[in-house]
Each structure stands twice: as structure tokens, then as C-alpha cells.
Design a protein around this motif. Structure first.
Motif, PDB file in Angstrom:
ATOM      1  N   SER A  46       4.541  26.309  -5.641  1.00 59.72           N
ATOM      2  CA  SER A  46       3.746  25.344  -6.421  1.00 59.72           C
ATOM      3  C   SER A  46       2.594  24.766  -5.591  1.00 59.72           C
ATOM      4  CB  SER A  46       4.626  24.222  -6.977  1.00 59.72           C
ATOM      5  OG  SER A  46       5.223  23.489  -5.923  1.00 59.72           O
ATOM      6  N   ASP A  47       2.763  24.675  -4.276  1.00 58.55           N
ATOM      7  CA  ASP A  47       1.680  24.177  -3.428  1.00 58.55           C
ATOM      8  C   ASP A  47       0.514  25.163  -3.406  1.00 58.55           C
ATOM      9  OD1 ASP A  47       3.616  25.790  -2.031  1.00 58.55           O
ATOM     10  OD2 ASP A  47       2.657  25.265  -0.140  1.00 58.55           O
ATOM     11  N   LEU A  48       0.805  26.449  -3.375  1.00 64.82           N
ATOM     12  CA  LEU A  48      -0.254  27.460  -3.408  1.00 64.82           C
ATOM     13  C   LEU A  48      -0.997  27.422  -4.740  1.00 64.82           C
ATOM     14  CD1 LEU A  48       1.629  30.374  -1.663  1.00 64.82           C
ATOM     15  CD2 LEU A  48      -0.508  29.340  -0.861  1.00 64.82           C
ATOM     16  N   ARG A  49      -0.266  27.265  -5.829  1.00 58.48           N
ATOM     17  CA  ARG A  49      -0.905  27.175  -7.149  1.00 58.48           C
ATOM     18  C   ARG A  49      -1.762  25.916  -7.239  1.00 58.48           C
ATOM     19  NH1 ARG A  49       4.030  29.027  -8.436  1.00 58.48           N
ATOM     20  NH2 ARG A  49       4.780  27.049  -9.271  1.00 58.48           N
ATOM     21  N   ALA A  50      -1.253  24.795  -6.717  1.00 57.57           N
ATOM     22  CA  ALA A  50      -2.027  23.544  -6.741  1.00 57.57           C
ATOM     23  C   ALA A  50      -3.288  23.679  -5.884  1.00 57.57           C
ATOM     24  CB  ALA A  50      -1.169  22.379  -6.249  1.00 57.57           C
ATOM     25  N   LEU A  51      -3.173  24.331  -4.752  1.00 56.38           N
ATOM     26  CA  LEU A  51      -4.325  24.533  -3.878  1.00 56.38           C
ATOM     27  C   LEU A  51      -5.355  25.439  -4.554  1.00 56.38           C
ATOM     28  CD1 LEU A  51      -5.726  24.007  -1.219  1.00 56.38           C
ATOM     29  CD2 LEU A  51      -4.243  25.719  -0.159  1.00 56.38           C
ATOM     30  N   ALA A  52      -4.894  26.512  -5.180  1.00 55.30           N
ATOM     31  CA  ALA A  52      -5.803  27.408  -5.909  1.00 55.30           C
ATOM     32  C   ALA A  52      -6.496  26.658  -7.049  1.00 55.30           C
ATOM     33  CB  ALA A  52      -5.046  28.623  -6.446  1.00 55.30           C
ATOM     34  N   SER A  53      -5.786  25.752  -7.690  1.00 50.52           N
ATOM     35  CA  SER A  53      -6.393  24.934  -8.752  1.00 50.52           C
ATOM     36  C   SER A  53      -7.487  24.034  -8.186  1.00 50.52           C
ATOM     37  CB  SER A  53      -5.342  24.068  -9.446  1.00 50.52           C
ATOM     38  OG  SER A  53      -4.498  24.860 -10.225  1.00 50.52           O
ATOM     39  N   LEU A  54      -7.240  23.438  -7.015  1.00 48.73           N
ATOM     40  CA  LEU A  54      -8.262  22.605  -6.377  1.00 48.73           C
ATOM     41  C   LEU A  54      -9.506  23.436  -6.043  1.00 48.73           C
ATOM     42  CD1 LEU A  54      -6.077  20.450  -3.949  1.00 48.73           C
ATOM     43  CD2 LEU A  54      -7.377  19.630  -5.924  1.00 48.73           C
ATOM     44  N   ALA A  86      -2.056  31.800   4.586  1.00 52.30           N
ATOM     45  CA  ALA A  86      -3.436  32.156   4.243  1.00 52.30           C
ATOM     46  C   ALA A  86      -3.473  33.432   3.406  1.00 52.30           C
ATOM     47  CB  ALA A  86      -4.269  32.307   5.520  1.00 52.30           C
ATOM     48  N   GLU A  87      -2.647  34.410   3.755  1.00 53.40           N
ATOM     49  CA  GLU A  87      -2.599  35.654   2.982  1.00 53.40           C
ATOM     50  C   GLU A  87      -2.066  35.401   1.575  1.00 53.40           C
ATOM     51  OE1 GLU A  87      -0.339  38.231   5.544  1.00 53.40           O
ATOM     52  OE2 GLU A  87      -1.997  38.401   6.970  1.00 53.40           O
ATOM     53  N   ALA A  88      -1.044  34.557   1.456  1.00 51.60           N
ATOM     54  CA  ALA A  88      -0.513  34.208   0.131  1.00 51.60           C
ATOM     55  C   ALA A  88      -1.556  33.442  -0.679  1.00 51.60           C
ATOM     56  CB  ALA A  88       0.769  33.391   0.281  1.00 51.60           C
ATOM     57  N   LEU A  89      -2.349  32.595  -0.005  1.00 46.13           N
ATOM     58  CA  LEU A  89      -3.400  31.845  -0.684  1.00 46.13           C
ATOM     59  C   LEU A  89      -4.467  32.785  -1.243  1.00 46.13           C
ATOM     60  CD1 LEU A  89      -4.782  29.251  -1.578  1.00 46.13           C
ATOM     61  CD2 LEU A  89      -5.766  29.080   0.731  1.00 46.13           C
ATOM     62  N   VAL A  90      -4.861  33.797  -0.488  1.00 45.45           N
ATOM     63  CA  VAL A  90      -5.840  34.771  -0.983  1.00 45.45           C
ATOM     64  C   VAL A  90      -5.320  35.407  -2.270  1.00 45.45           C
ATOM     65  CG1 VAL A  90      -6.957  36.998  -0.524  1.00 45.45           C
ATOM     66  CG2 VAL A  90      -6.892  35.250   1.252  1.00 45.45           C
ATOM     67  N   ALA A  91      -4.061  35.832  -2.263  1.00 40.31           N
ATOM     68  CA  ALA A  91      -3.477  36.451  -3.457  1.00 40.31           C
ATOM     69  C   ALA A  91      -3.480  35.470  -4.632  1.00 40.31           C
ATOM     70  CB  ALA A  91      -2.059  36.935  -3.156  1.00 40.31           C
ATOM     71  N   GLU A  92      -3.135  34.222  -4.376  1.00 42.18           N
ATOM     72  CA  GLU A  92      -3.103  33.204  -5.429  1.00 42.18           C
ATOM     73  C   GLU A  92      -4.515  32.934  -5.960  1.00 42.18           C
ATOM     74  OE1 GLU A  92      -1.259  31.138  -8.161  1.00 42.18           O
ATOM     75  OE2 GLU A  92      -0.067  31.994  -6.534  1.00 42.18           O
ATOM     76  N   ILE A 157     -11.529  33.766  11.335  1.00 41.36           N
ATOM     77  CA  ILE A 157     -11.021  35.118  11.093  1.00 41.36           C
ATOM     78  C   ILE A 157     -10.849  35.285   9.587  1.00 41.36           C
ATOM     79  CG2 ILE A 157      -9.119  36.719  11.497  1.00 41.36           C
ATOM     80  CD1 ILE A 157      -8.430  34.930  13.989  1.00 41.36           C
ATOM     81  N   PRO A 158     -11.526  36.269   8.978  1.00 42.81           N
ATOM     82  CA  PRO A 158     -11.374  36.462   7.537  1.00 42.81           C
ATOM     83  C   PRO A 158      -9.961  36.938   7.188  1.00 42.81           C
ATOM     84  CG  PRO A 158     -12.761  38.179   8.472  1.00 42.81           C
ATOM     85  CD  PRO A 158     -12.450  37.221   9.582  1.00 42.81           C
ATOM     86  N   VAL A 159      -9.464  36.463   6.063  1.00 47.35           N
ATOM     87  CA  VAL A 159      -8.135  36.835   5.591  1.00 47.35           C
ATOM     88  C   VAL A 159      -8.310  37.623   4.299  1.00 47.35           C
ATOM     89  CG1 VAL A 159      -5.872  35.989   4.848  1.00 47.35           C
ATOM     90  CG2 VAL A 159      -7.167  34.729   6.581  1.00 47.35           C
ATOM     91  N   TYR A 160      -7.595  38.735   4.196  1.00 44.13           N
ATOM     92  CA  TYR A 160      -7.705  39.594   3.027  1.00 44.13           C
ATOM     93  C   TYR A 160      -6.397  39.598   2.256  1.00 44.13           C
ATOM     94  CZ  TYR A 160     -11.868  40.978   5.521  1.00 44.13           C
ATOM     95  OH  TYR A 160     -13.058  40.956   6.179  1.00 44.13           O
ATOM     96  N   ASP A 161      -6.423  40.190   1.090  1.00 41.01           N
ATOM     97  CA  ASP A 161      -5.271  40.165   0.191  1.00 41.01           C
ATOM     98  C   ASP A 161      -4.288  41.304   0.411  1.00 41.01           C
ATOM     99  OD1 ASP A 161      -6.710  42.259  -0.776  1.00 41.01           O
ATOM    100  OD2 ASP A 161      -7.003  41.435  -2.769  1.00 41.01           O
ATOM    101  N   GLY A 162      -4.171  41.775   1.619  1.00 41.73           N
ATOM    102  CA  GLY A 162      -3.218  42.834   1.910  1.00 41.73           C
ATOM    103  C   GLY A 162      -3.864  44.208   1.928  1.00 41.73           C
TER     104      GLY A 162
END
Length: 169
Positions: A46-54, A86-92, A157-162
């Protein structure tokens, strides 16, 4: 692009085991300000979803996630946790339809510095926990903004989605 880095709202993130501090800056990237503290929710995300919403609400162009390294510059368990976050955030962000980029930036001693700033501001030590993560996130973001301006290029450092690995620095 302006001077080798994107112009627009940017967020700073301080990832901890229990909380995630978030800060934001103005579209001109002048000043980072504390924004919010999210409760970390590794199971449900839920924190990742809230951050993506922000990120989407503020139409942010970049997110800087603090990378806590050892004083000698090596990786720690916290370093690995921040990379995974950070990787999970990119996906979100991609799921939420955001094209914002995520970059890892060195954040050694930002939490120590945030506690010091709060003490100097006269905030009671018991109340630090409520805001220290936001203040640390603001310090992470301000450091990234200042570095972008002084170097005239993007930082971190850039982070990618896997699909593409980070460079491991």
C-alpha cells in the motif's frame, strides 16, 4: 530537458523498515520540502501504491530514492532493501501510467542530519519519529537537486523495471 536533466516536480524518498519518508520540490527544483510519511507495508504494497499516487497527482518527472551505503561506500542490508524498493516503485509507477524516472542517490548520514536539524529547531525528541523520515527525504531530494544544478546533468543511478539492470554502483 533543461541542462541535461528534466525540469518539473521531483520527489525524494527515504525508505526505512517501518516508514517511508516523502518530500517534494517545486517545478523549478529550487526547494525540497517534507511532504508525508507512509507506513511501510511489504506484504500488501500500500505504501508503493500511495507513493505512485503522489507521483501522478503531482505530475512528478523524477523520484530520487536514498541509497544508504556504509560509511566506506559498500552495500549493506539497507542498501539492498532500498534497491529492491526502487525497482518495485518503477513497476508500480508503470502500472499507474506514470513515466517518471526513478534514480538512486547516496544518502549516507541523512537521517542523522535530519535528527540534528529537528533538535536545532527545538522539536521534542519524542516527536522526531513522526517527521524525521520526511526531513531525511527532503535532504535526499535537496542534495540531488543541488547536484543536478552544479553538474548540469542528471545524477544518481537509474532504476529500471527489470528489463535493464542498474549499474551496481
Amino acid at each position: 530537458m533543461d541542462a541535461g536533466f528534466p525540469r518539473g516536480v521531483k520527489l525524494g524518498v527515504d525508505v526505512g523498515m517501518a516508514r517511508v519518508g516523502v518530500a517534494a520540490c517545486d517545478p523549478d527544483g529550487m526547494l525540497a520540502t517534507p511532504l508525508k510519511t507512509l507506513r511501510r507495508d511489504e506484504k500488501k504494497g500500500s505504501d508503493l501504491r500511495a507513493l505512485a499516487s503522489l507521483v501522478t497527482e503531482r505530475d512528478a518527472v523524477q523520484v530520487f530514492v536514498g541509497l544508504p551505503r556504509s560509511l566506506g561506500g559498500g552495500d549493506t542490508e539497507s542498501t539492498r532493501m532500498a534497491r529492491a524498493y526502487a525497482e518495485a516503485l518503477v513497476a508500480e509507477l508503470r502500472t499507474a501510467g506514470s513515466a517518471a524516472t526513478v534514480r538512486l542517490v547516496d544518502e549516507r548520514l541523512t537521517t542523522v542530519s535530519a535528527h540534528r536539524s529537528l533538535r536545532e529547531a527545538g522539536l521534542d525528541g519524542r516527536k522526531h519519529r513522526q517527521v524525521v523520515d520526511q526531513v531525511a527525504a527532503a535532504e535526499i531530494l535537496q542534495q540531488a537537486l543541488d547536484m543536478q544544478k552544479s553538474l548540469h546533468r542528471d545524477v544518481g543511478i537509474p532504476v529500471y523495471d527489470g528489463m535493464r539492470p542498474h549499474d551496481g554502483r
